[in-house]
Design a protein around this motif. Structure first.
Motif, PDB file in Angstrom:
ATOM      1  N   PRO B 221      19.059 -67.880 -43.666  1.00  0.00           N
ATOM      2  CA  PRO B 221      20.374 -68.454 -43.326  1.00  0.00           C
ATOM      3  C   PRO B 221      20.310 -69.468 -42.196  1.00  0.00           C
ATOM      4  CG  PRO B 221      20.510 -66.060 -43.540  1.00  0.00           C
ATOM      5  CD  PRO B 221      19.067 -66.411 -43.622  1.00  0.00           C
ATOM      6  N   THR B 222      19.601 -69.140 -41.108  1.00  0.00           N
ATOM      7  CA  THR B 222      19.585 -70.089 -39.991  1.00  0.00           C
ATOM      8  C   THR B 222      18.834 -71.368 -40.369  1.00  0.00           C
ATOM      9  OG1 THR B 222      17.682 -68.916 -39.001  1.00  0.00           O
ATOM     10  CG2 THR B 222      19.865 -68.347 -38.179  1.00  0.00           C
ATOM     11  N   MET B 223      17.810 -71.250 -41.211  1.00  0.00           N
ATOM     12  CA  MET B 223      17.047 -72.447 -41.565  1.00  0.00           C
ATOM     13  C   MET B 223      17.836 -73.357 -42.502  1.00  0.00           C
ATOM     14  SD  MET B 223      14.409 -72.290 -39.701  1.00  0.00           S
ATOM     15  CE  MET B 223      15.664 -71.687 -38.562  1.00  0.00           C
ATOM     16  N   VAL B 224      18.682 -72.775 -43.333  1.00  0.00           N
ATOM     17  CA  VAL B 224      19.510 -73.601 -44.220  1.00  0.00           C
ATOM     18  C   VAL B 224      20.564 -74.352 -43.412  1.00  0.00           C
ATOM     19  CG1 VAL B 224      21.278 -73.500 -46.043  1.00  0.00           C
ATOM     20  CG2 VAL B 224      19.153 -72.189 -46.276  1.00  0.00           C
ATOM     21  N   VAL B 225      21.152 -73.656 -42.427  1.00  0.00           N
ATOM     22  CA  VAL B 225      22.326 -74.203 -41.746  1.00  0.00           C
ATOM     23  C   VAL B 225      21.953 -75.113 -40.575  1.00  0.00           C
ATOM     24  CG1 VAL B 225      24.358 -73.542 -40.398  1.00  0.00           C
ATOM     25  CG2 VAL B 225      23.800 -72.308 -42.510  1.00  0.00           C
ATOM     26  N   SER B 226      20.859 -74.802 -39.894  1.00  0.00           N
ATOM     27  CA  SER B 226      20.566 -75.524 -38.652  1.00  0.00           C
ATOM     28  C   SER B 226      20.258 -77.002 -38.891  1.00  0.00           C
ATOM     29  CB  SER B 226      19.382 -74.864 -37.941  1.00  0.00           C
ATOM     30  OG  SER B 226      19.121 -75.571 -36.750  1.00  0.00           O
ATOM     31  N   GLU B 227      20.694 -77.822 -37.957  1.00  0.00           N
ATOM     32  CA  GLU B 227      20.347 -79.248 -37.975  1.00  0.00           C
ATOM     33  C   GLU B 227      19.617 -79.634 -36.691  1.00  0.00           C
ATOM     34  OE1 GLU B 227      20.906 -81.651 -40.442  1.00  0.00           O
ATOM     35  OE2 GLU B 227      21.455 -79.958 -41.717  1.00  0.00           O
ATOM     36  N   ASN B 228      19.197 -78.633 -35.930  1.00  0.00           N
ATOM     37  CA  ASN B 228      18.509 -78.920 -34.674  1.00  0.00           C
ATOM     38  C   ASN B 228      17.226 -78.097 -34.594  1.00  0.00           C
ATOM     39  OD1 ASN B 228      17.618 -79.332 -32.093  1.00  0.00           O
ATOM     40  ND2 ASN B 228      19.523 -78.721 -31.078  1.00  0.00           N
TER      41      ASN B 228
END
Lengths: 381, 381
Positions: B221-228
């Motif tokens: 989930p965090t890798m899909v959503v993160s942009e930083n």
């Protein structure tokens, strides 16, 4: 012989003496009531355990998949009941077992499928065997089967009984709703329903002139509790070989009867959050939460010491990730008592589900590993 | 090539095009942000899928058990991160991998274990390798690891960095609490915490003169959503290769991204109780109930037709026994549409748990079975 503490973790342990005891008690009960023990091997899935259940005079077993049937057939078992309703796509795989000399009893509970089985078996010219078939009776509204008083019963019985390549053997039922009971009285009442419903179906068939030799009932809870097996010919409990926390919650075994446990190492401490982490997680324990609906909820399992003794009744695996079991500790001294690298044993909620993650049982006796027994898993032919 | 409808049931299907798509999207994201994709293979446990994730320039992978490490090592992978905290009983098994030329990166998060690892590695005279070691950082209070501002961080880093037979590589974290989110904003905030916490730990180490090359983060989930991904060197998502209903519930994939499904046959109808029974039960689907806490509860899985299309969003496997899946139907026409012997496909709650019950993936493309890929299971060496 290896010591338990030399096994890798997680490992699946079976206490041999408890296994022997559980089997001896159920055998004695079957003998006392004059019924055959056709144990359900969906729990153990092991030739070694089958050998403890069966002897030269009786080798009838029950299975839940055709893969189990093939596994036990390869091990020499010829009288196998496949206790999940047959559907047409599996006819050929059943016939392949017959071609190997295995009498795989199948069950049907639907007129369309019964007719498909008859039509298909009639079309086989070269057979020198008959497919042995039972009708599944629904005695508790739990799952599959036709009601004992169903209007389908006699036509289905007649259809199967008169088919050339089918041998109609009788009726069977499984009282799965015994798993929802909160008292032994509840289980006792369901055991009566289970027996009465199956016997009623047999009577109706016989009165219609249809031979009905087999009256097969069983679930571990009803078989432990029942004292009336009149007109029953065989019983099919399964999980009793190991028992588990769920069966303990039902009241049909003691904690000391539970023969199965998962050996696990402490892999982490988090003193800030009061957690101990184990290397047995959702895969090693299964995600079965059967005890959640019972009086005592054991989370994903009850944590015991290396000797298999309960440490605190509240010391449970309260959450799991794939390879992490998470234990909340209220008492900081447990961090000292269970340093990282120390070992615990976890009693499972549901032995059938937990065991399915392992290729082997490590058979233990008085702290020593005396043998390793393989089991079958999956569904492949 | 076989058709799907000729497979036995239950079987585990992977839609090849979806798998390719999911992997391509994650690779593109990693490339865009200049981070290495060290995919977590605890989900797929397959050499064929590892090959799709890795190429000649990058073969770093993540595993959750030493058995997986050994399986991928046998398949030629040499740069493997074992992302579950190491405990002393496993030191020897780790060293056996090094002796085979495998750089198995291990993680520690406890001073006692770090000291044990140092002492043990110091005692090995004959080694021509160094054990590669990272410190696990807890960035969300979810599970294991030390806090980014922990007073243990620098002593632990110094201890590992100065040990002769250990190579200290850096820090890693896993933001497992992203699984509890009910919005993408929540996941985004956790992704920021995950990155910031891990980067902070790296800064502290570097400021103390300790080399800290690796800053490894990740959950699907965090890798899909993160942009930083500033200062992050590698990401470790796992379930994204298949996705599942739980990830769909989190909002990080669409239903059409779910590449994994269980092929199952209808084995029974009960028109009185309005139930359809399938031959995929608790073992074939797993007992994971991850979606129970989400906005839409999919029971034990969402029932699709043979083409993999959703029939009704409410048509779910609402209960399971070991080999029975139980589907409630509100619409009697479904009995006609799905006669006994017909096939459905079930999207799983949790791909990692469901896949673990199977030896093989049946790889499908446009209704045909184009390949069969094996996977590893269990914990045996």
């Amino acid at each position: 012989m290896a010591l338990i503490e030399n096994l890798p973790t997680p490992s699946l342990l079976v206490e041999h003496e408890r296994l022997q005891h559980n089997i001896a008690v159920m055998k004695a009960k079957a003998n006392r009531f004059g019924v055959s023990l056709r144990a359900h091997l969906k729990t153990a899935k092991s030739l070694d355990i089958a050998a403890m259940l069966c002897d030269s005079s009786h080798s009838g077993i029950t299975v839940s998949t055709l893969q189990e049937a093939e596994y036990f057939a390869a091990g020499g078992y010829k009288d196998i009941l496949y206790a999940v309703c047959l559907e047409p796509r599996k006819f050929e795989r059943v016939a392949r077992l017959y071609a190997r000399g295995i009498s795989l009893k199948v069950i049907v509970n639907d007129m369309v499928v019964a007719q498909q089985l008859v039509d298909w078996s009639n079309a086989q010219q070269a057979w020198d065997f008959q497919i042995q078939c039972l009708i599944e009776i629904d005695t508790d509204g739990h799952r599959t089967g036709i009601a004992p008083d169903s209007e389908d019963l006699l036509p289905m019985g007649q259809l199967l009984d008169s088919a050339q390549n089918i041998e109609f053997c009788g009726v069977m039922t499984h009282c799965g709703s015994s798993y929802n009971c909160h008292s032994l009285d509840c289980i006792k009442n369901l055991a009566d329903l289970e027996r009465e419903g199956c016997v009623l179906a047999a009577h109706r068939l016989r009165e219609a002139g249809i031979k009905c030799d087999t009256v097969s009932v069983g679930s571990t809870p009803t078989m432990v509790v029942s004292e009336n097996f009149e007109e029953v010919t065989e019983i099919r409990p399964g999980v009793f070989v190991f028992y588990d926390l769920f069966q303990y919650g039902l009241g049909v075994c003691s904690l000391n009867d539970i023969a199965l446990s998962v050996l696990s190492a402490v892999i982490g401490h988090n003193r800030r959050t009061g957690k101990i982490f184990l290397d047995a997680g959702g895969l090693a324990l299964s995600k079965d939460r059967g005890t959640a609906g019972q009086n005592v909820d054991y989370g994903y399992g009850l944590v015991c010491n290396l000797q298999g003794q309960v440490i605190q009744e509240s010391l449970i695996v309260e959450d799991v990730n794939q390879e992490h079991g998470i234990v909340s500790v209220s008492d900081d001294s447990l961090f000292e008592r269970f340093p990282i690298g120390s070992l615990v044993r976890i009693l499972p909620n549901h032995a059938c589900m937990t065991a399915a993650a392992y290729e082997y049982y490590e058979i233990v006796k008085q702290g020593k590993v005396i043998d390793r027994w393989s089991r079958c898993n999956g569904w492949n032919e």
